[in-house]
Design a protein around this motif. Structure first.
Motif, mmCIF file in Angstrom:
data_model
loop_
_atom_site.group_PDB
_atom_site.id
_atom_site.type_symbol
_atom_site.label_atom_id
_atom_site.label_comp_id
_atom_site.label_asym_id
_atom_site.label_seq_id
_atom_site.Cartn_x
_atom_site.Cartn_y
_atom_site.Cartn_z
ATOM 1 N N GLY A 144 3.786 -10.262 4.655
ATOM 2 C CA GLY A 144 5.215 -10.380 4.899
ATOM 3 C C GLY A 144 5.836 -8.993 4.981
ATOM 4 N N ILE A 145 7.145 -8.952 5.022
ATOM 5 C CA ILE A 145 7.846 -7.677 5.160
ATOM 6 C C ILE A 145 7.602 -6.779 3.945
ATOM 7 C CG2 ILE A 145 10.001 -8.490 4.121
ATOM 8 C CD1 ILE A 145 9.534 -6.007 7.089
ATOM 9 N N VAL A 146 7.321 -7.373 2.791
ATOM 10 C CA VAL A 146 7.020 -6.570 1.611
ATOM 11 C C VAL A 146 5.792 -5.700 1.859
ATOM 12 C CG1 VAL A 146 6.243 -6.667 -0.785
ATOM 13 C CG2 VAL A 146 8.129 -8.120 -0.041
ATOM 14 N N GLY A 147 4.748 -6.285 2.442
ATOM 15 C CA GLY A 147 3.539 -5.534 2.720
ATOM 16 C C GLY A 147 3.740 -4.472 3.779
ATOM 17 N N ILE A 148 4.511 -4.804 4.820
ATOM 18 C CA ILE A 148 4.759 -3.832 5.887
ATOM 19 C C ILE A 148 5.569 -2.649 5.362
ATOM 20 C CG2 ILE A 148 5.769 -3.498 8.160
ATOM 21 C CD1 ILE A 148 3.336 -5.313 8.120
ATOM 22 N N LEU A 149 6.601 -2.931 4.576
ATOM 23 C CA LEU A 149 7.435 -1.849 4.047
ATOM 24 C C LEU A 149 6.644 -0.979 3.081
ATOM 25 C CD1 LEU A 149 10.136 -0.424 3.818
ATOM 26 C CD2 LEU A 149 10.833 -2.129 2.107
ATOM 27 N N GLN A 150 5.812 -1.602 2.255
ATOM 28 C CA GLN A 150 5.016 -0.809 1.324
ATOM 29 C C GLN A 150 4.095 0.143 2.078
ATOM 30 O OE1 GLN A 150 2.956 -2.902 -1.811
ATOM 31 N NE2 GLN A 150 1.437 -1.284 -2.034
ATOM 32 N N GLU A 151 3.435 -0.344 3.112
ATOM 33 C CA GLU A 151 2.521 0.521 3.845
ATOM 34 C C GLU A 151 3.279 1.579 4.651
ATOM 35 O OE1 GLU A 151 -1.586 1.188 4.014
ATOM 36 O OE2 GLU A 151 -0.325 -0.163 2.856
ATOM 37 N N ALA A 152 4.460 1.218 5.148
ATOM 38 C CA ALA A 152 5.279 2.194 5.862
ATOM 39 C C ALA A 152 5.672 3.350 4.947
ATOM 40 C CB ALA A 152 6.530 1.519 6.416
ATOM 41 N N CYS A 153 6.056 3.020 3.719
ATOM 42 C CA CYS A 153 6.421 4.059 2.759
ATOM 43 C C CYS A 153 5.214 4.936 2.429
ATOM 44 C CB CYS A 153 6.973 3.424 1.484
ATOM 45 S SG CYS A 153 8.567 2.588 1.664
ATOM 46 N N THR A 154 4.059 4.311 2.283
ATOM 47 C CA THR A 154 2.850 5.070 1.975
ATOM 48 C C THR A 154 2.526 6.060 3.073
ATOM 49 O OG1 THR A 154 1.955 3.218 0.670
ATOM 50 C CG2 THR A 154 0.388 4.869 1.451
ATOM 51 N N HIS A 155 2.629 5.621 4.334
ATOM 52 C CA HIS A 155 2.351 6.506 5.452
ATOM 53 C C HIS A 155 3.398 7.615 5.573
ATOM 54 C CE1 HIS A 155 -1.106 4.795 7.667
ATOM 55 N NE2 HIS A 155 -0.762 3.699 7.039
ATOM 56 N N ALA A 156 4.601 7.358 5.093
ATOM 57 C CA ALA A 156 5.657 8.370 5.139
ATOM 58 C C ALA A 156 5.625 9.291 3.934
ATOM 59 C CB ALA A 156 7.023 7.697 5.234
ATOM 60 N N GLY A 157 4.672 9.084 3.029
ATOM 61 C CA GLY A 157 4.549 9.934 1.856
ATOM 62 C C GLY A 157 5.508 9.618 0.739
ATOM 63 N N VAL A 158 6.054 8.400 0.713
ATOM 64 C CA VAL A 158 6.985 7.992 -0.340
ATOM 65 C C VAL A 158 6.222 7.145 -1.356
ATOM 66 C CG1 VAL A 158 9.117 6.774 -0.888
ATOM 67 C CG2 VAL A 158 8.897 7.975 1.295
ATOM 68 N N PRO A 159 6.158 7.538 -2.624
ATOM 69 C CA PRO A 159 5.475 6.725 -3.637
ATOM 70 C C PRO A 159 6.071 5.322 -3.693
ATOM 71 C CG PRO A 159 6.025 8.893 -4.519
ATOM 72 C CD PRO A 159 6.727 8.778 -3.189
ATOM 73 N N THR A 160 5.210 4.318 -3.623
ATOM 74 C CA THR A 160 5.677 2.927 -3.511
ATOM 75 C C THR A 160 4.834 2.001 -4.375
ATOM 76 O OG1 THR A 160 6.253 3.396 -1.205
ATOM 77 C CG2 THR A 160 6.308 1.097 -1.902
ATOM 78 N N VAL A 161 5.520 1.089 -5.048
ATOM 79 C CA VAL A 161 4.864 0.093 -5.892
ATOM 80 C C VAL A 161 5.453 -1.272 -5.563
ATOM 81 C CG1 VAL A 161 4.478 -0.703 -8.259
ATOM 82 C CG2 VAL A 161 4.462 1.745 -7.754
ATOM 83 N N SER A 162 4.614 -2.295 -5.537
ATOM 84 C CA SER A 162 5.081 -3.673 -5.417
ATOM 85 C C SER A 162 4.835 -4.392 -6.740
ATOM 86 C CB SER A 162 4.357 -4.419 -4.288
ATOM 87 O OG SER A 162 4.687 -3.892 -3.029
ATOM 88 N N LEU A 163 5.840 -5.106 -7.224
ATOM 89 C CA LEU A 163 5.711 -5.937 -8.421
ATOM 90 C C LEU A 163 5.805 -7.389 -8.005
ATOM 91 C CD1 LEU A 163 7.984 -4.032 -11.003
ATOM 92 C CD2 LEU A 163 5.516 -3.819 -10.653
ATOM 93 N N TRP A 164 4.846 -8.189 -8.457
ATOM 94 C CA TRP A 164 4.784 -9.596 -8.051
ATOM 95 C C TRP A 164 4.765 -10.509 -9.271
ATOM 96 C CZ3 TRP A 164 5.003 -11.103 -3.003
ATOM 97 C CH2 TRP A 164 4.784 -10.116 -2.047
ATOM 98 N N ALA A 165 5.604 -11.523 -9.257
ATOM 99 C CA ALA A 165 5.628 -12.536 -10.307
ATOM 100 C C ALA A 165 5.044 -13.832 -9.761
ATOM 101 C CB ALA A 165 7.060 -12.771 -10.797
ATOM 102 N N ALA A 166 4.227 -14.485 -10.564
ATOM 103 C CA ALA A 166 3.631 -15.761 -10.172
ATOM 104 C C ALA A 166 4.504 -16.913 -10.671
ATOM 105 C CB ALA A 166 2.216 -15.894 -10.724
ATOM 106 N N VAL A 167 4.933 -17.775 -9.759
ATOM 107 C CA VAL A 167 5.801 -18.910 -10.065
ATOM 108 C C VAL A 167 4.964 -20.188 -10.050
ATOM 109 C CG1 VAL A 167 7.751 -20.278 -9.217
ATOM 110 C CG2 VAL A 167 7.838 -17.777 -9.110
ATOM 111 N N PRO A 168 5.095 -21.075 -11.058
ATOM 112 C CA PRO A 168 4.323 -22.324 -11.036
ATOM 113 C C PRO A 168 4.570 -23.105 -9.751
ATOM 114 C CG PRO A 168 5.384 -22.022 -13.165
ATOM 115 C CD PRO A 168 5.942 -20.970 -12.251
ATOM 116 N N HIS A 169 3.494 -23.454 -9.059
ATOM 117 C CA HIS A 169 3.670 -24.124 -7.765
ATOM 118 C C HIS A 169 4.228 -25.532 -7.905
ATOM 119 C CE1 HIS A 169 0.239 -26.894 -8.196
ATOM 120 N NE2 HIS A 169 -0.380 -25.896 -8.791
ATOM 121 N N TYR A 170 4.097 -26.131 -9.095
ATOM 122 C CA TYR A 170 4.579 -27.497 -9.274
ATOM 123 C C TYR A 170 6.057 -27.545 -9.629
ATOM 124 C CZ TYR A 170 3.702 -26.302 -14.188
ATOM 125 O OH TYR A 170 3.693 -25.679 -15.406
ATOM 126 N N VAL A 171 6.667 -26.391 -9.816
ATOM 127 C CA VAL A 171 8.117 -26.335 -10.054
ATOM 128 C C VAL A 171 8.640 -25.096 -9.338
ATOM 129 C CG1 VAL A 171 7.755 -25.176 -12.281
ATOM 130 C CG2 VAL A 171 9.940 -26.343 -11.816
#
Length: 399
Positions: free
Chosen positions: A176-203
């Motif tokens: 998704g756009i999160v992955g594209i933006l993260q890689e764009a920042c990496t190629h531009a030399g900007v330190p980048t981190v993604s934080l992901w939370a797991a949500v129960p799929h049944y709710v």
């Protein structure tokens, strides 16, 4: 050049981004940025031109009345700045606590021109002197609602992974756009981190204040900033009690939740250590004493712990988009719809964003599920705007 009129010089700025849609299960990520904006009274200073990036048949504008006058709100991405005061940023040479400012990017995942979209964001980051970009996301996973929300940090930068104790991405698959933006920042030399939370799929229905709180707790640890929690802890407790009651009314659901609990507890046994307990106690003491600075572990309800979401690896997303051929920038103008001003887009960063195809998609990102697909989209009967594969499994490989 982007002329940021009226935006003061920022102190150690960090850019925090979240996008509604495929990377925002339970609206946990976008709600986290909204919470920061609300608690610190962020001031919007720019908005990307909706005409450039959005399909209005997919994300429709809304009409509303303001004192009897009809107005239109267009789907877009807005940037705001918050001055946090002396609540983080470490200490100076005299030991005095320094403030840290945030640039908040909140919007809807764009429908098109992802490379130009990322270049616009990078242009603002460069102009404002942003030191690091943190992108928030959430996915659907096989995680019980009764346990702390797994939150994983991932980066494509090996040095950043080592120095900040993050996972280096190994994900391959749709992104998704999160992955594209993260890689764009990496190629531009900007330190980048993604934080992901797991949500129960049944709710998976939004909101999910427990996942939002978990993301904010992990963000505290990452950027050395104590974030006011407001009513989130109370909302998270009420959310969990509500889900408990619904699960108790259905024996099959209750049995399924119990099986998830057993699997999670088995996987989390290594985390039940003295070090983990010490991190929790440190967070408690800092909040009780009103201190600032780095805090670790998880909150009393949601938790931001980085414990595994399934046996064999931390419970998180993997995000590693692959980028290929060079992409260009649009020559269109950037219009701030909140003020009516028109500004030309700033010059491209030293390196342009590479590799997204005509649809704005590229190699990978987001989060792996048990069957190898990204585990953050909804199942077929879930909301369209969370996208993704059906029956998404728990996060693997760690973010």
């Amino acid at each position: 050049m982007i002329e940021l009129e009226g935006v003061p010089e920022l102190i150690d700025p960090v850019m925090i981004c979240a996008f509604e849609g495929w990377n925002d299960a339970g609206d946990a990520a976008s709600s986290a940025v909204a919470h920061l904006d609300r608690e610190w009274k962020g001031e919007v200073f720019a908005a990307l031109d909706a005409e450039d990036y959005y399909d209005f048949q997919v994300n429709r504008p809304t009409v509303w009345l303001d004192g009897g006058v009809r107005k239109i709100t267009w789907p877009t991405t807005r940037l705001s700045v918050v001055r946090t005061g002396g609540t983080g940023g470490g200490a100076d040479a005299e030991g005095t606590d320094r403030p840290r400012d945030l640039v908040l990017v909140r919007g809807i995942e764009p429908s098109m021109r992802w490379r130009s979209f990322c270049n616009e964001i990078l242009g603002f980051a460069h102009e404002l002197g942003v030191e690091m970009v943190v992108i928030l996301g959430s996915l659907l996973g096989d995680t019980p609602h009764t346990r702390p929300v797994p939150v994983s940090g991932v980066t494509s930068d090996p040095d950043l992974a080592r120095t900040m104790d993050l996972e280096e991405s190994r994900y391959e698959g749709p992104t998704g756009i999160v992955g594209i933006l993260q890689e764009a920042c990496t190629h531009a030399g900007v330190p980048t981190v993604s934080l992901w939370a797991a949500v129960p799929h049944y709710v998976s229905q939004p909101p999910n204040p427990k996942a939002t709180l978990a993301l904010l707790n992990r963000l505290e640890d990452l950027i050395d900033l104590r974030i006011p929690q407001g009513e989130l802890p109370e909302d998270a407790r009420a959310w969990q009690l509500g889900v408990d009651q619904l699960a108790a009314e259905d024996s099959e659901v209750a049995e399924y939740v119990q099986s998830l609990e057993q699997a999670r507890d088995t996987a989390d046994l290594p985390e039940a250590s003295g070090e983990a307990i010490a991190r929790e106690f440190e967070r408690y003491l800092r909040r009780r004493d009103g201190q600032s600075g780095p805090v670790a572990g998880s909150g009393p309800v949601a938790g931001a712990g980085s414990g595994p979401g399934q046996p064999g690896g931390p419970g998180g997303l993997a995000a590693e988009p692959g980028l290929g051929e060079s992409g260009g920038r649009d020559g269109s103008y950037l219009r701030d719809t909140t003020s009516g001003r028109t500004r030309p887009p700033r010059r491209a960063p030293k390196e342009d964003v590479h590799g997204a195809d005509a649809d704005g998609r590229t190699g990978q990102e987001g989060r792996e599920s048990r069957d190898g697909r990204e585990g953050q989209g909804n199942r077929d009967d879930d909301r369209d705007d969370q996208g993704g594969g059906e029956d998404a499994g728990p996060p693997e490989g760690g973010n």
